[in-house]
Write a protein that holds these residues in place. Structure first.
Motif, PDB file in Angstrom:
ATOM      1  N   THR A 290     -16.718  64.489  38.475  1.00 24.79           N
ATOM      2  CA  THR A 290     -17.389  65.763  38.198  1.00 24.79           C
ATOM      3  C   THR A 290     -16.557  66.930  38.700  1.00 24.79           C
ATOM      4  O   THR A 290     -16.333  67.914  37.982  1.00 24.79           O
ATOM      5  N   ARG A 291     -16.083  66.851  39.929  1.00 23.88           N
ATOM      6  CA  ARG A 291     -15.291  67.947  40.484  1.00 23.88           C
ATOM      7  C   ARG A 291     -13.868  67.935  39.933  1.00 23.88           C
ATOM      8  O   ARG A 291     -13.250  68.992  39.759  1.00 23.88           O
ATOM      9  N   PHE A 292     -13.332  66.774  39.649  1.00 32.48           N
ATOM     10  CA  PHE A 292     -11.995  66.705  39.048  1.00 32.48           C
ATOM     11  C   PHE A 292     -11.974  67.448  37.714  1.00 32.48           C
ATOM     12  O   PHE A 292     -11.003  68.146  37.397  1.00 32.48           O
ATOM     13  N   LEU A 293     -13.035  67.304  36.935  1.00 32.10           N
ATOM     14  CA  LEU A 293     -13.083  67.973  35.637  1.00 32.10           C
ATOM     15  C   LEU A 293     -13.046  69.489  35.786  1.00 32.10           C
ATOM     16  O   LEU A 293     -12.459  70.194  34.949  1.00 32.10           O
ATOM     17  N   ASP A 294     -13.656  70.020  36.846  1.00 24.04           N
ATOM     18  CA  ASP A 294     -13.572  71.461  37.102  1.00 24.04           C
ATOM     19  C   ASP A 294     -12.122  71.882  37.309  1.00 24.04           C
ATOM     20  O   ASP A 294     -11.659  72.893  36.756  1.00 24.04           O
ATOM     21  N   ILE A 295     -11.407  71.122  38.121  1.00 26.31           N
ATOM     22  CA  ILE A 295      -9.998  71.427  38.390  1.00 26.31           C
ATOM     23  C   ILE A 295      -9.166  71.271  37.128  1.00 26.31           C
ATOM     24  O   ILE A 295      -8.316  72.118  36.807  1.00 26.31           O
ATOM     25  N   MET A 296      -9.407  70.203  36.388  1.00 30.25           N
ATOM     26  CA  MET A 296      -8.657  69.925  35.184  1.00 30.25           C
ATOM     27  C   MET A 296      -8.816  71.044  34.164  1.00 30.25           C
ATOM     28  O   MET A 296      -7.838  71.498  33.536  1.00 30.25           O
ATOM     29  N   ASN A 297     -10.032  71.535  33.996  1.00 31.51           N
ATOM     30  CA  ASN A 297     -10.270  72.600  33.027  1.00 31.51           C
ATOM     31  C   ASN A 297      -9.584  73.899  33.448  1.00 31.51           C
ATOM     32  O   ASN A 297      -9.054  74.637  32.604  1.00 31.51           O
ATOM     33  N   HIS A 298      -9.600  74.184  34.753  1.00 31.03           N
ATOM     34  CA  HIS A 298      -8.917  75.379  35.255  1.00 31.03           C
ATOM     35  C   HIS A 298      -7.414  75.266  35.020  1.00 31.03           C
ATOM     36  O   HIS A 298      -6.764  76.216  34.554  1.00 31.03           O
ATOM     37  N   ALA A 299      -6.842  74.107  35.338  1.00 27.24           N
ATOM     38  CA  ALA A 299      -5.409  73.901  35.136  1.00 27.24           C
ATOM     39  C   ALA A 299      -5.030  74.023  33.667  1.00 27.24           C
ATOM     40  O   ALA A 299      -3.988  74.594  33.322  1.00 27.24           O
ATOM     41  N   ALA A 300      -5.875  73.515  32.785  1.00 25.05           N
ATOM     42  CA  ALA A 300      -5.597  73.588  31.356  1.00 25.05           C
ATOM     43  C   ALA A 300      -5.597  75.036  30.872  1.00 25.05           C
ATOM     44  O   ALA A 300      -4.773  75.432  30.029  1.00 25.05           O
ATOM     45  N   ARG A 301      -6.523  75.845  31.389  1.00 27.07           N
ATOM     46  CA  ARG A 301      -6.556  77.261  30.985  1.00 27.07           C
ATOM     47  C   ARG A 301      -5.269  77.979  31.383  1.00 27.07           C
ATOM     48  O   ARG A 301      -4.835  78.908  30.694  1.00 27.07           O
ATOM     49  N   GLU A 302      -4.656  77.533  32.485  1.00 29.70           N
ATOM     50  CA  GLU A 302      -3.412  78.143  32.942  1.00 29.70           C
ATOM     51  C   GLU A 302      -2.180  77.461  32.344  1.00 29.70           C
ATOM     52  O   GLU A 302      -1.052  77.807  32.702  1.00 29.70           O
ATOM     53  N   GLN A 303      -2.401  76.482  31.461  1.00 32.09           N
ATOM     54  CA  GLN A 303      -1.314  75.767  30.790  1.00 32.09           C
ATOM     55  C   GLN A 303      -0.386  75.069  31.791  1.00 32.09           C
ATOM     56  O   GLN A 303       0.833  75.016  31.617  1.00 32.09           O
ATOM     57  N   LEU A 304      -0.972  74.493  32.841  1.00 28.78           N
ATOM     58  CA  LEU A 304      -0.202  73.778  33.845  1.00 28.78           C
ATOM     59  C   LEU A 304      -0.107  72.295  33.495  1.00 28.78           C
ATOM     60  O   LEU A 304      -0.987  71.736  32.843  1.00 28.78           O
ATOM     61  N   GLN A 305       0.950  71.669  33.970  1.00 27.36           N
ATOM     62  CA  GLN A 305       1.069  70.226  33.822  1.00 27.36           C
ATOM     63  C   GLN A 305       0.139  69.542  34.819  1.00 27.36           C
ATOM     64  O   GLN A 305      -0.177  70.083  35.876  1.00 27.36           O
ATOM     65  N   LEU A 306      -0.284  68.314  34.478  1.00 27.24           N
ATOM     66  CA  LEU A 306      -1.201  67.536  35.307  1.00 27.24           C
ATOM     67  C   LEU A 306      -0.584  66.182  35.609  1.00 27.24           C
ATOM     68  O   LEU A 306      -0.078  65.507  34.705  1.00 27.24           O
ATOM     69  N   ALA A 307      -0.644  65.788  36.887  1.00 31.59           N
ATOM     70  CA  ALA A 307      -0.155  64.471  37.294  1.00 31.59           C
ATOM     71  C   ALA A 307      -1.042  63.957  38.419  1.00 31.59           C
ATOM     72  O   ALA A 307      -0.706  64.085  39.600  1.00 31.59           O
ATOM     73  N   PRO A 308      -2.203  63.385  38.105  1.00 30.42           N
ATOM     74  CA  PRO A 308      -3.146  62.949  39.146  1.00 30.42           C
ATOM     75  C   PRO A 308      -2.518  61.952  40.110  1.00 30.42           C
ATOM     76  O   PRO A 308      -1.640  61.165  39.752  1.00 30.42           O
ATOM     77  N   HIS A 309      -3.026  61.980  41.335  1.00 28.12           N
ATOM     78  CA  HIS A 309      -2.494  61.151  42.415  1.00 28.12           C
ATOM     79  C   HIS A 309      -3.250  59.832  42.549  1.00 28.12           C
ATOM     80  O   HIS A 309      -4.480  59.826  42.631  1.00 28.12           O
ATOM     81  N   PHE A 310      -2.496  58.687  42.551  1.00 26.38           N
ATOM     82  CA  PHE A 310      -3.044  57.396  42.962  1.00 26.38           C
ATOM     83  C   PHE A 310      -4.184  56.937  42.033  1.00 26.38           C
ATOM     84  O   PHE A 310      -4.440  57.522  40.997  1.00 26.38           O
ATOM     85  N   VAL A 311      -4.870  55.867  42.355  1.00 27.10           N
ATOM     86  CA  VAL A 311      -6.067  55.321  41.681  1.00 27.10           C
ATOM     87  C   VAL A 311      -5.962  55.449  40.161  1.00 27.10           C
ATOM     88  O   VAL A 311      -6.782  56.089  39.506  1.00 27.10           O
ATOM     89  N   MET A 312      -4.971  54.793  39.601  1.00 26.52           N
ATOM     90  CA  MET A 312      -4.706  54.918  38.168  1.00 26.52           C
ATOM     91  C   MET A 312      -5.857  54.372  37.328  1.00 26.52           C
ATOM     92  O   MET A 312      -6.027  54.767  36.166  1.00 26.52           O
ATOM     93  N   GLU A 313      -6.664  53.490  37.906  1.00 26.78           N
ATOM     94  CA  GLU A 313      -7.795  52.931  37.156  1.00 26.78           C
ATOM     95  C   GLU A 313      -8.787  54.013  36.762  1.00 26.78           C
ATOM     96  O   GLU A 313      -9.482  53.888  35.744  1.00 26.78           O
ATOM     97  N   VAL A 314      -8.885  55.070  37.540  1.00 23.52           N
ATOM     98  CA  VAL A 314      -9.733  56.218  37.219  1.00 23.52           C
ATOM     99  C   VAL A 314      -8.934  57.290  36.496  1.00 23.52           C
ATOM    100  O   VAL A 314      -9.355  57.821  35.463  1.00 23.52           O
TER     101      VAL A 314
END
Length: 377
Positions: A290-314
């Motif tokens: 739930t909170r990750f999606l908030d961050i993800m949407n903000h990053a997308a609006r700024e056209q930033l690259q995303l590389a989540p840390h660890f726990v690849m299953e999620v």
């Protein structure tokens, strides 16, 4: 009488603390500089949520070194608050769990305990829909670029790092990340140069300093690494030095990545506002999907690259739902905990057709369980 919109209710919640042993003492720059001891295990917190309609959701959080018992204790306190609730109301339930323990904060250990429940609720919701979680969220792709980190730690001799890099690429991994931050900066440069020469100029190569440089050292090291065509330089400074990371991002061509150690949406908001090239949020650390999606949407609006840390299953599912082409991090450490294996080939990690996260707990995970607690309606 229940609203006709209420389709199900939570009838049972089980939490388990699993101690995952690691092969040998894992060391990054924090160990070599004396800030931490070598890592020998990971404390993994699982939440299993069952509903009246017979659906089950599996959630994950974790702690490296200290903190695992604290996460479990907080999860044990708040687990009963989910009983009788509609599991579809995920955002409302996140708030309910957060306010139950608000006096101990809205970040850190408190929300990391909530994360296990939050991930389980999303897993359950996707299973009810009969969809992989990425498809429930709205996937932009069915596979994500992946790189390996577990073979590049500083405790490993360079010969072993080179061998592991070759094995990873042969197995279908798309990029290699190695640790830097050695007290002798010449050692860092020699190790990274050796890996670059071994894998060639076309293979993505990342380095991670784990917050161990001050600003002058980071300037010098980023400049020294510029000719090596790195995909990014990760955590060159303290995780909360947002201005310092932003200054490096403005100065150098090599992208600057950070964010894995941040434990809230608010902290990521500050980071994004300051300016960085690649954000690396960790869903369990920020409170779940739930909170990750908030961050993800903000990053997308700024056209930033995303590389989540660890726990690849999620994070595979979350990265697949990101508008810009992202990366996910590959560790084989969690493999014994699950019955399933992720599909890695051609430099990418592929979604399966299994609903939800697509993983189930193994007998080995049960055998490594050191504490468990269950509540029922």
């Amino acid at each position: 009488m229940a609203s006709p919109a209420v389709l199900d209710r939570v009838t049972a919640v089980k939490i388990s603390s699993v101690t995952l042993p690691l092969p040998g003492g894992i060391s990054d720059a924090k160990v070599l500089t004396g800030r931490q001891r070598p890592m020998t295990e990971v404390a993994v917190l699982f939440a299993e949520i069952t509903t009246a309609a017979g659906f089950e959701g599996l959630g994950i959080s974790y702690s490296k070194r200290a903190g695992g018992p604290g996460q479990f204790a907080h999860a044990e306190e708040i687990a009963p608050l989910l009983l009788g609730e509609d599991p579809s109301d995920i955002a409302r339930l996140w708030d309910k769990l957060m306010w139950a323990g608000a006096s101990v904060g809205r970040s850190g250990l408190a929300v990391q305990a909530i994360a296990a429940f939050d991930v389980a609720l999303w897993d359950l919701k996707a299973k009810r829909a009969g969809l992989p979680l990425a498809k429930l969220l709205g996937a932009h792709r069915d596979s994500v670029r992946c790189y390996n980190t577990s073979g590049g730690f500083l405790h490993s001799p360079i010969e072993e790092v080179l061998e592991r890099a070759t094995e990873s690429l042969s197995s279908g991994i798309g990029g290699i990340k190695i640790k830097v931050g050695h007290p002798d900066h010449a050692v860092d440069l020699a190790r990274v140069t050796a890996v670059r020469e071994k894998i060639g100029d076309r293979v993505p190569l990342m380095v991670d300093a784990n917050q161990q440089w001050d600003r002058p050292t980071a300037q010098r090291m980023c400049r020294a690494f510029e000719p090596l065509n790195l995909t990014w330089i990760e955590e060159p400074l303290d995780a909360y030095d947002f201005a310092g990371h932003a200054a490096l991002a403005r100065t150098f061509d090599t992208p600057i990545a950070t964010g894995e150690m941040l434990a809230s949406v608010a902290e990521h908001t500050e980071l994004i506002r300051a300016g960085v090239d690649i954000v690396q949020p960790d869903a369990p650390r920020v409170g779940g999907i739930t909170r990750f999606l908030d961050i993800m949407n903000h990053a997308a609006r700024e056209q930033l690259q995303l590389a989540p840390h660890f726990v690849m299953e999620v994070h595979l599912h979350l990265a697949a739902a990101y508008p810009l082409e992202p990366w996910v991090e590959h560790f084989e450490w969690f493999d014994p905990l699950f019955n399933e294996r992720l599909d890695i080939r051609d430099g990418r990690m592929h979604l399966s057709g299994r609903p939800g996260l697509g993983v189930t707990l193994s007998d080995q995970a049960r055998a490594w369980t050191v504490a468990e607690h269950e509540v029922r309606a």
